[in-house]
Design a protein around this motif. Structure first.
Motif, PDB file in Angstrom:
ATOM      1  N   LEU A  35       0.821  -1.205   0.000  1.00 54.73           N
ATOM      2  CA  LEU A  35       0.000   0.000   0.000  1.00 54.73           C
ATOM      3  C   LEU A  35       0.858   1.258   0.000  1.00 54.73           C
ATOM      4  CD1 LEU A  35      -2.901  -0.970   2.434  1.00 54.73           C
ATOM      5  CD2 LEU A  35      -2.900  -0.988  -0.071  1.00 54.73           C
ATOM      6  N   ASN A  36       1.987   1.223   0.684  1.00 57.86           N
ATOM      7  CA  ASN A  36       2.892   2.372   0.644  1.00 57.86           C
ATOM      8  C   ASN A  36       3.410   2.604  -0.768  1.00 57.86           C
ATOM      9  OD1 ASN A  36       2.598   2.707   3.423  1.00 57.86           O
ATOM     10  ND2 ASN A  36       4.396   1.468   3.896  1.00 57.86           N
ATOM     11  N   ALA A  37       3.716   1.516  -1.469  1.00 59.64           N
ATOM     12  CA  ALA A  37       4.180   1.642  -2.850  1.00 59.64           C
ATOM     13  C   ALA A  37       3.085   2.182  -3.756  1.00 59.64           C
ATOM     14  CB  ALA A  37       4.682   0.290  -3.356  1.00 59.64           C
ATOM     15  N   ILE A  38       1.860   1.747  -3.522  1.00 57.57           N
ATOM     16  CA  ILE A  38       0.733   2.235  -4.323  1.00 57.57           C
ATOM     17  C   ILE A  38       0.489   3.717  -4.035  1.00 57.57           C
ATOM     18  CG2 ILE A  38      -1.759   2.037  -4.625  1.00 57.57           C
ATOM     19  CD1 ILE A  38      -1.376  -1.019  -4.201  1.00 57.57           C
ATOM     20  N   TYR A  39       0.589   4.110  -2.768  1.00 55.02           N
ATOM     21  CA  TYR A  39       0.443   5.528  -2.442  1.00 55.02           C
ATOM     22  C   TYR A  39       1.509   6.355  -3.161  1.00 55.02           C
ATOM     23  CZ  TYR A  39       0.641   9.980  -0.026  1.00 55.02           C
ATOM     24  OH  TYR A  39       0.668  11.323   0.232  1.00 55.02           O
ATOM     25  N   ALA A  40       2.763   5.915  -3.086  1.00 55.62           N
ATOM     26  CA  ALA A  40       3.850   6.659  -3.731  1.00 55.62           C
ATOM     27  C   ALA A  40       3.606   6.769  -5.231  1.00 55.62           C
ATOM     28  CB  ALA A  40       5.189   5.990  -3.442  1.00 55.62           C
ATOM     29  N   ALA A  41       3.137   5.682  -5.842  1.00 49.60           N
ATOM     30  CA  ALA A  41       2.852   5.707  -7.274  1.00 49.60           C
ATOM     31  C   ALA A  41       1.692   6.639  -7.585  1.00 49.60           C
ATOM     32  CB  ALA A  41       2.550   4.290  -7.767  1.00 49.60           C
ATOM     33  N   GLY A  42       0.669   6.639  -6.729  1.00 52.98           N
ATOM     34  CA  GLY A  42      -0.460   7.534  -6.943  1.00 52.98           C
ATOM     35  C   GLY A  42      -0.070   8.996  -6.815  1.00 52.98           C
ATOM     36  N   ALA A  43       0.710   9.315  -5.783  1.00 56.15           N
ATOM     37  CA  ALA A  43       1.152  10.692  -5.603  1.00 56.15           C
ATOM     38  C   ALA A  43       2.043  11.136  -6.755  1.00 56.15           C
ATOM     39  CB  ALA A  43       1.890  10.834  -4.271  1.00 56.15           C
ATOM     40  N   GLU A  44       2.919  10.246  -7.206  1.00 60.59           N
ATOM     41  CA  GLU A  44       3.789  10.566  -8.342  1.00 60.59           C
ATOM     42  C   GLU A  44       2.968  10.762  -9.607  1.00 60.59           C
ATOM     43  OE1 GLU A  44       7.026  11.836  -9.964  1.00 60.59           O
ATOM     44  OE2 GLU A  44       7.142  11.032  -7.918  1.00 60.59           O
ATOM     45  N   THR A  45       1.969   9.936  -9.798  1.00 62.98           N
ATOM     46  CA  THR A  45       1.089  10.067 -10.952  1.00 62.98           C
ATOM     47  C   THR A  45       0.395  11.414 -10.948  1.00 62.98           C
ATOM     48  OG1 THR A  45       0.751   7.675 -11.053  1.00 62.98           O
ATOM     49  CG2 THR A  45      -0.899   9.052 -12.128  1.00 62.98           C
ATOM     50  N   PHE A  46      -0.104  11.836  -9.782  1.00 67.62           N
ATOM     51  CA  PHE A  46      -0.742  13.153  -9.719  1.00 67.62           C
ATOM     52  C   PHE A  46       0.243  14.260 -10.050  1.00 67.62           C
ATOM     53  CE2 PHE A  46      -1.502  17.109  -7.493  1.00 67.62           C
ATOM     54  CZ  PHE A  46      -2.741  17.464  -8.021  1.00 67.62           C
ATOM     55  N   ARG A  47       1.412  14.248  -9.440  1.00 66.21           N
ATOM     56  CA  ARG A  47       2.381  15.321  -9.658  1.00 66.21           C
ATOM     57  C   ARG A  47       2.707  15.493 -11.138  1.00 66.21           C
ATOM     58  NH1 ARG A  47       4.594  13.540  -4.557  1.00 66.21           N
ATOM     59  NH2 ARG A  47       5.844  11.928  -5.579  1.00 66.21           N
ATOM     60  N   GLN A  48       2.840  14.382 -11.854  1.00 72.58           N
ATOM     61  CA  GLN A  48       3.224  14.470 -13.252  1.00 72.58           C
ATOM     62  C   GLN A  48       2.060  14.839 -14.160  1.00 72.58           C
ATOM     63  OE1 GLN A  48       5.774  11.248 -14.637  1.00 72.58           O
ATOM     64  NE2 GLN A  48       6.456  10.840 -12.535  1.00 72.58           N
ATOM     65  N   ASN A  49       0.833  14.685 -13.668  1.00 77.12           N
ATOM     66  CA  ASN A  49      -0.346  14.998 -14.473  1.00 77.12           C
ATOM     67  C   ASN A  49      -1.009  16.312 -14.069  1.00 77.12           C
ATOM     68  OD1 ASN A  49      -1.231  12.775 -16.501  1.00 77.12           O
ATOM     69  ND2 ASN A  49      -0.437  11.644 -14.737  1.00 77.12           N
ATOM     70  N   ALA A  50      -0.318  17.127 -13.304  1.00 77.99           N
ATOM     71  CA  ALA A  50      -0.911  18.394 -12.858  1.00 77.99           C
ATOM     72  C   ALA A  50       0.131  19.506 -12.853  1.00 77.99           C
ATOM     73  CB  ALA A  50      -1.525  18.224 -11.466  1.00 77.99           C
ATOM     74  N   SER A  51       0.911  19.583 -13.919  1.00 80.76           N
ATOM     75  CA  SER A  51       1.937  20.622 -13.999  1.00 80.76           C
ATOM     76  C   SER A  51       1.319  21.988 -14.245  1.00 80.76           C
ATOM     77  CB  SER A  51       2.929  20.290 -15.112  1.00 80.76           C
ATOM     78  OG  SER A  51       2.241  20.083 -16.338  1.00 80.76           O
ATOM     79  N   ASP A  52       0.406  22.090 -15.201  1.00 78.25           N
ATOM     80  CA  ASP A  52      -0.282  23.363 -15.458  1.00 78.25           C
ATOM     81  C   ASP A  52      -1.754  23.151 -15.779  1.00 78.25           C
ATOM     82  OD1 ASP A  52       0.154  22.252 -18.053  1.00 78.25           O
ATOM     83  OD2 ASP A  52      -0.123  24.249 -18.914  1.00 78.25           O
ATOM     84  N   LEU A  53      -2.200  21.895 -15.741  1.00 80.83           N
ATOM     85  CA  LEU A  53      -3.579  21.539 -16.054  1.00 80.83           C
ATOM     86  C   LEU A  53      -3.811  20.136 -15.509  1.00 80.83           C
ATOM     87  CD1 LEU A  53      -6.006  22.625 -17.877  1.00 80.83           C
ATOM     88  CD2 LEU A  53      -5.149  21.076 -19.627  1.00 80.83           C
ATOM     89  N   LEU A  54      -5.038  19.824 -15.111  1.00 77.74           N
ATOM     90  CA  LEU A  54      -5.366  18.448 -14.748  1.00 77.74           C
ATOM     91  C   LEU A  54      -5.448  17.633 -16.033  1.00 77.74           C
ATOM     92  CD1 LEU A  54      -8.109  18.988 -12.001  1.00 77.74           C
ATOM     93  CD2 LEU A  54      -5.664  18.546 -11.682  1.00 77.74           C
TER      94      LEU A  54
END
Length: 785
Positions: A382-401
Motif C-alpha cells: 500500500l505504501n508503494a501504491i500511495y507513492a505511485a499515486g502521488a507521483e502520478t498526480f504530480r506528473q499529471n498536474a503541472s499546469d492543467l489536470l
C-alpha cells in the motif's frame, strides 16, 4: 472575469509568420541590474516558450488557457542575475496546428522585464528592447508527435548554436516583428514547477545494431497518414526527415538485460551503430537533457518509453513518436528537449559518428504543491501504491489536470472528476481544478461542436467535430463536488448558462420514456466490451444523465431537474434490470424498443454508483459484484456472460463503491490486486489494467484519496464548514499515519492497533469540529504511549 495586464509590452512575432507551422523564434534582451532591486519577467505567448537568464534555465510556459485567453506568468529573475549586465533569452515555438494539448492560435510573444515595478524592456513593434531571430536548428517540416500533440523535435546543431543566449556580441539575424491584435490576458492562477533535475539510476550494457532492415509493413500512425483538413501538419511528402520510419529499419544485434549503476560523471562512449538503454528507476516527466561531446559529425537518436518491451524500447507502443533526433557537428553541447516527455527508459542510438554522453537528466515538470502530504502504513504494498499515486498526480498536474503527461497532455472530463479529489487532499486546495473549470467557463462557445455541447477535453481543438456526449455530464458532477470543496459559488454561478445549455442539447434525444436515445458521435462508457453496447438506449449513459440532473438541481436549487432525475432513475430500474443483472442497452426494432441480453460488469457499477440500485434494493446483485467480481475474478469461469471491467472507469467505480459502503478491508486488499504490479514496474499508475497504453494516467492517482479515507481514516473533510469525520474501521492494518494540508496548516492522524485497543493521535486546525466514528470493534484510546 477581469483581465490582468502588461504595462508596456505588446504581442509580437516575426512579420508574416504568425500562422506558419512549427516556427521557432529566439528573443533576447539585455539590461543592467543592481542587487538591491527586484527583477520580474512578465510574459505570455503562443504556443510554448522557455526562458534562459544568463544561460541558465529559468522557466517554461505559459500555463494553458482557453481559446482567446492567455495566462500571464511572472518569473522571478533575481536568483539568476549578476550585478551589471544581464541577458534574458526566450525561445518560443508557434505550432499552429490543432491538437488536444495546445489551442491552435497564431504565434506571438508578449513580455516585459520589470525592475522594482518599472518596465526596463518590453516587446513591441516600435522597440528593439527584445531582438528576435528565427532559430533554424529545430527542423520545421517534421511529423507530428501524435494525433493529440504537435510536432516531434529534430535538430541540426553547431557548437555555437546556443551562444546567442549568453553572448550579446554574437549578432542575431534580426527579424522585423509585427504587433498582433490585443490579447485577453488572465492570471496564471496556479503554482510554478520547481523544475528539479533527476538523474538516471541504472544503465544497461552497450549494444550494437544494424540499419537498413526493411520491415514487411511500416508502422504508420494516423498522425502521419491522416494529415489533411481536420488534422494539421506536414504531409508525408513534405517531411524533411521521418524518424519513425528510419527507426523501424534498426535491428539490435544483442539485447542485454545486464545493468549497472549510472554515474553522471562517467561518460557513455557510443561509436557509430552502437546504443545503450538508460533507466530512471520509475517514470519521470519533464525535459530530457545532458552533455554530449562529438568527435566528428554525429547523428544521434534518443528513443524512449515507460516500459521495456521484450528487452528493448518500443517507441511506437502508445501510437506516438517517442523519438528526438539530433545531427551534431563536432563539439560539445549541453542539450535539453524543448517539450516535456514521459519515460522510465531512454535508448541512445548513434547512427553515424561518435558521441560521448554524460550527466543525463530529466528536468521535472511537475506539480510542486504536494510536498506536505504524507502517508505510511504497515503494509509495504500500500505504501508503494500511495507513492505511485502521488507521483502520478504530480506528473499529471503541472499546469492543467491532464489525462496523461505523455501521448496527449490533455485536460479530459471524467478524468478530472477523480484527479480533482486528489488535488484537494494532496495540496489542501483546488487551484488546478479552478483553472480547469475556468477554461470551460470563459469561451462563449466551442466551435465546431453543436450548441451546448462541452468538449470532451479542453483546451483543445476538435476540428473533426468529435465529442463524447455523455462525458460532458461528468462536468456537472465535478462542479457539484468543486462547490463543496471550495465554496466558490461565483465560478459555479458563472458556469450555470453552460450547464443549462448542455441540458438543452440533450433534450431532442429524449424518447417517449424520457431516456436519452441515439446519442451522436463517440458514446463512451469505458475501455471494455461495454463500448460495443452504446446504442440505441444506453442505460449507463442514462444513469449518468440522471446523476447530472440531480447534481445540477442541487447546485442551482432547481426542483424541476431533481424531479426529472428521479423519474429517469425509476424508468431505468424498471426497464434495465432483468432479475439478475442490469442490461447495458436496448435497441429500436420496427419502432419498438427491445432489450438486449448484454450485461457488462461496468454496467452494474454504474447502477450502484448513480443510485439506480443499492445494497438494500438489490442485495443478491450486490453480493455477486462484491464477492465474485474484482481483480481475482476469472471471467472465463465466473459469470462468463458478464464481460469484465477495465481500469477506466469500471475498476475505479468498483473501489469507490467499496469505500462508500464501508468495506475498507476489501478495498485495500483489492487495491493491491489491481495496482501493485503497476507501482512496481513504472512507479506510476496506468490507463488500462494492462500495459497497452499510457502507464501514467491522472485519474489513476485517485488511489491516494482512498488510502487517506479507508486506510488512515480521514473519511469526511469539509473545509468550508471546518468539519472532519475520523472513522476507524477493521481494515486489516496494524498501524497507519499521515498528514494532508488544510490551508496553511495540516491535518495529522496516526494510530496503532494493540490487541483490543487502538491508540491514536489527531492534530487539526483549531477551528475544526471533529467527530470520531468507531466501526472497528476496538476500544479507542486518544493517546499513543
Amino acid at each position: 472575469m477581469s483581465e490582468i495586464g502588461f504595462i508596456k509590452a505588446k504581442p509580437v512575432w516575426p512579420r508574416g509568420k504568425d500562422k506558419e507551422m512549427n516556427v521557432t523564434v529566439g528573443f533576447r534582451a539585455v539590461f543592467d541590474w543592481d542587487a538591491a532591486q527586484n527583477a520580474l519577467l512578465c510574459m505570455t505567448g503562443s504556443s510554448l516558450y522557455r526562458v534562459y537568464v544568463n544561460g541558465e534555465f529559468a522557466g517554461h510556459g505559459p500555463a494553458r488557457g482557453p481559446h482567446g485567453f492567455y495566462r500571464m506568468d511572472e518569473w522571478q529573475l533575481s536568483p539568476y542575475l549578476k550585478i551589471g549586465k544581464n541577458m534574458v533569452a526566450i525561445e518560443v515555438v508557434g505550432y499552429n496546428v490543432n491538437s488536444y494539448y495546445l489551442p491552435n492560435q497564431p504565434a506571438f510573444l508578449q513580455a516585459e522585464i520589470r525592475v522594482d515595478g518599472t518596465v526596463l524592456r518590453a516587446t513591441s513593434e516600435d522597440s528593439d528592447d527584445f531582438q528576435a531571430a528565427l532559430l533554424s536548428e529545430r527542423i520545421q517540416k517534421v511529423q507530428r508527435y501524435s494525433f493529440q500533440r504537435p510536432f516531434i523535435e529534430y535538430y541540426r546543431w553547431r557548437e555555437s548554436s546556443h551562444a546567442w543566449r549568453t553572448d550579446d556580441t554574437i549578432a542575431l539575424a534580426v527579424e522585423t516583428c509585427a504587433e498582433a491584435e490585443h490579447k485577453a490576458v488572465i492570471a496564471r492562477g496556479i503554482s510554478y514547477s520547481t523544475f528539479q533535475k533527476r538523474s538516471p539510476v541504472a544503465k544497461q550494457e552497450r549494444e550494437r545494431f544494424t540499419i537498413g532492415n526493411v520491415p514487411e509493413v511500416y508502422w504508420m500512425d494516423r498522425s502521419l497518414t491522416d494529415i489533411g483538413p481536420t488534422l494539421g501538419g506536414y504531409a508525408e511528402g513534405e517531411l524533411e526527415v521521418v524518424p519513425t520510419l528510419e527507426m523501424q529499419e534498426v535491428r539490435t544485434i544483442k539485447t542485454s538485460l545486464t545493468s549497472s549503476p549510472y554515474k553522471a560523471e562517467e561518460a557513455l562512449r557510443l561509436p557509430a551503430l552502437s546504443c545503450q538503454i538508460i533507466d530512471w528507476g520509475l517514470n519521470r516527466t519533464g525535459f530530457l537533457g545532458g552533455k554530449f561531446t562529438c568527435r566528428e559529425r554525429t547523428k544521434l537518436y534518443l528513443i524512449f518509453d515507460e516500459l521495456v518491451t521484450d528487452g528493448d524500447i518500443d517507441f511506437t507502443r502508445m501510437d506516438c513518436a517517442n523519438v528526438i533526433g539530433c545531427e551534431l557537428e563536432a563539439g560539445s553541447y549541453d542539450l535539453e528537449s524543448f517539450e516535456p516527455y514521459t519515460m522510465r527508459y531512454v535508448k541512445l542510438l548513434v547512427m553515424d559518428g561518435h558521441c560521448e554522453v554524460e550527466a543525463l537528466y530529466i528536468r521535472e515538470y511537475n506539480n510542486p504543491d504536494t510536498e506536505r502530504a504524507v502517508f505510511q502504513c504497515d503494509r509495504a504494498e500500500l505504501n508503494a501504491i500511495y507513492a505511485a499515486g502521488a507521483e502520478t498526480f504530480r506528473q499529471n498536474a503541472s499546469d492543467l489536470l491532464m489525462d496523461c503527461p505523455s501521448r496527449e497532455r490533455a485536460g479530459w472530463l471524467c478524468d478530472s472528476f477523480f484527479t480533482a479529489r486528489v488535488e484537494h487532499v494532496l495540496t489542501g486546495g483546488s487551484k488546478m481544478e479552478r483553472s480547469f473549470l475556468e477554461n470551460y467557463m470563459l469561451p462563449e462557445r466551442f466551435d465546431p461542436l453543436p450548441a451546448g455541447m462541452l468538449p470532451m477535453c479542453y483546451p483543445a481543438d476538435h476540428d473533426d467535430g468529435n465529442f463524447i456526449p455523455n462525458w460532458a455530464l461528468w462536468f456537472i458532477l465535478e462542479l457539484k463536488e468543486y462547490l463543496a470543496r471550495t465554496g466558490d459559488l461565483q465560478l459555479v454561478q458563472a458556469l450555470k448558462p453552460k450547464v443549462y445549455a448542455l441540458f438543452d442539447y440533450f433534450r431532442p434525444f429524449l424518447n417517449e420514456d424520457n431516456l436519452l436515445e441515439k446519442l451522436e458521435q463517440w458514446v463512451f462508457i469505458e475501455w471494455s466490451k461495454a463500448n460495443d453496447y452504446v446504442q440505441d438506449v444506453n442505460y449507463p449513459s442514462n444513469m449518468l444523465y440522471a446523476a447530472a440532473l440531480q447534481a445540477a438541481g442541487s447546485i442551482y436549487d432547481d426542483f424541476r431537474l431533481t424531479e426529472q432525475a428521479s423519474g429517469i432513475r425509476h424508468t431505468i430500474a424498471e426497464q434495465s434490470y432483468n432479475g439478475s443483472f442490469f442490461i447495458d442497452n436496448a435497441v429500436r426494432i420496427d419502432g419498438k424498443l427491445q432489450l438486449t441480453n448484454h450485461t457488462t460488469e461496468v454496467c452494474q457499477y454504474y447502477a450502484f454508483y448513480f443510485g439506480i440500485a443499492t445494497p438494500d434494493s438489490h442485495p443478491e446483485l450486490w453480493t455477486i459484484i462484491v464477492d465474485q467480481f474484482g481483480p481475482s475474478r476469472d471471467a472465463r469461469q465466473v459469470y462468463p456472460d458478464v464481460p469484465e471491467a477495465n481500469a477506466f472507469i469500471g475498476n475505479y467505480l468498483r473501489l469507490d463503491l467499496l469505500s462508500l459502503y464501508g468495506r475498507s478491508r476489501q478495498l485495500l486488499e483489492q487495491m493491491e490486486g489491481y495496482f501493485i504490479h503497476m507501482a512496481e514496474r513504472t512507479g506510476t499508475l496506468w490507463e488500462h489494467a494492462g500495459n497497452l497504453a499510457s502507464c501514467n494516467h491522472g485519474f489513476a492517482s485517485h488511489v491516494v484519496y482512498w488510502l487517506y479515507q479507508d486506510a488512515l481514516g480521514l473519511k469526511g473533510i469539509n473545509p468550508i464548514a471546518k468539519k472532519l469525520i475520523v472513522q476507524f474501521e477493521d481494515n486489516g492494518l496494524h498501524w497507519c499515519e499521515g498528514a494532508i494540508p488544510a490551508g496553511t496548516e495540516l491535518i495529522k492522524l496516526q494510530w496503532r492497533l494493540e490487541g483490543e485497543r487502538i491508540y491514536y493521535s489527531l492534530h487539526t486546525p483549531s477551528d475544526y469540529e471533529i467527530r470520531i466514528v468507531n466501526n472497528s470493534g476496538k476500544e479507542l484510546i486518544a493517546a499513543i504511549p
